[in-house]
Design a protein around this motif. Structure first.
Motif, PDB file in Angstrom:
ATOM      1  N   ASP A   1       0.834  -1.196   0.000  1.00  0.00           N
ATOM      2  CA  ASP A   1       0.000   0.000   0.000  1.00  0.00           C
ATOM      3  C   ASP A   1       0.870   1.248   0.000  1.00  0.00           C
ATOM      4  N   ARG A   2       1.953   1.232   0.791  1.00  0.00           N
ATOM      5  CA  ARG A   2       2.854   2.380   0.849  1.00  0.00           C
ATOM      6  C   ARG A   2       3.462   2.619  -0.519  1.00  0.00           C
ATOM      7  N   SER A   3       3.828   1.540  -1.212  1.00  0.00           N
ATOM      8  CA  SER A   3       4.432   1.662  -2.526  1.00  0.00           C
ATOM      9  C   SER A   3       3.450   2.271  -3.519  1.00  0.00           C
ATOM     10  N   VAL A   4       2.199   1.816  -3.517  1.00  0.00           N
ATOM     11  CA  VAL A   4       1.203   2.339  -4.442  1.00  0.00           C
ATOM     12  C   VAL A   4       0.938   3.810  -4.168  1.00  0.00           C
ATOM     13  N   LEU A   5       0.618   4.142  -2.933  1.00  0.00           N
ATOM     14  CA  LEU A   5       0.301   5.527  -2.614  1.00  0.00           C
ATOM     15  C   LEU A   5       1.495   6.455  -2.819  1.00  0.00           C
ATOM     16  N   SER A   6       2.665   6.026  -2.394  1.00  0.00           N
ATOM     17  CA  SER A   6       3.840   6.880  -2.542  1.00  0.00           C
ATOM     18  C   SER A   6       4.186   7.075  -4.014  1.00  0.00           C
TER      19      SER A   6
ATOM     20  N   LEU B   1       0.822  -0.532 -12.242  1.00  0.00           N
ATOM     21  CA  LEU B   1       1.217  -1.199 -11.002  1.00  0.00           C
ATOM     22  C   LEU B   1       0.467  -2.515 -10.790  1.00  0.00           C
ATOM     23  N   HIS B   2      -0.745  -2.581 -11.330  1.00  0.00           N
ATOM     24  CA  HIS B   2      -1.557  -3.787 -11.174  1.00  0.00           C
ATOM     25  C   HIS B   2      -1.560  -4.647 -12.429  1.00  0.00           C
TER      26      HIS B   2
END
Length: 215
Positions: free
Chosen positions: A11-16, A47-48
């Protein structure tokens, strides 16, 4: 506060990653803010590993620290941090296609958290809050009906708005807007429906929580 969320590494990777696409300066036009929104939508799909339609918006609901609620409300949706997770509320009486759009719209607000003041400065014609809503609508359109996939479908022979709407699982209005935004069709007054705002001042909170079925 963002530093209280403690997201998982994914989640941190996606949001960041998505937030890193926001310029480290003030954005002085809605046009540039929309460019940022489109880049974020494209990156989220990358990303997905999504490169075909319809876009499985379920992946937003499956991200850590995201909870979806179906609620009784006079508006389409709202989002807020409850101290443990981001809550995205969707109007239970609206159809699934509208709920998909609203889910993507509200996720854009989560991406913009703590950065909206620099992204949306407002103008004499459009207040900052409304700019943020327009950008969130644009993000949702870019995410659910990506330009590349829309052109592939349209020039591949799928040109009826109703067929495109079925393929991308969005409303025909959303398809007409995206056809105009991507330059596939010429702008026309009858193809320019007003954007429905999800004003922060309209946000609501309800105690009863219901899991969204199918999202």
């Amino acid at each position: 506060m963002t530093n209280e969320i403690n997201p998982t590494p994914f989640d941190r990777s996606v949001l960041s990653t998505l937030r890193s696409l926001i310029p480290n300066r003030d954005v002085h036009s809605l046009a540039e803010a929309k460019q940022v929104a489109e880049h974020q939508a494209i990156r989220l799909l990358q990303l997905h590993g999504i490169d075909d339609g319809p876009i499985p918006v379920e992946f937003i609901a499956e991200l850590p620290k995201i909870e979806i609620e179906l609620v009784e409300a006079p508006v389409s949706g709202a989002g807020f941090w409850n101290g443990n997770a981001w809550i995205i509320q969707l109007n239970k009486h609206e159809n699934y296609r509208r709920q998909r759009f609203t889910l993507a719209h509200e996720y854009k607000h989560i991406i913009d958290h703590n950065r909206a003041d620099g992204l949306y400065l407002g103008s004499k014609d459009l207040p900052a809050e409304e700019q943020a809503e327009h950008a969130a609508d644009y993000f949702a359109g870019c995410l659910l009906v990506p330009k590349m996939l829309l052109k592939r479908a349209y020039y591949g022979g799928m040109q009826r708005p109703s067929h495109l709407a079925n393929y991308f699982q969005v409303s025909e209005v959303a398809i007409l807007v995206r056809l105009r935004q991507t330059g596939i069709v010429e702008p026309s007054p009858r193809c320019q429906p007003a954007s429905t705002p999800f004003s922060r001042s309209w946000q609501y909170r309800m105690n009863r929580r219901t899991r969204l079925q199918g999202v």
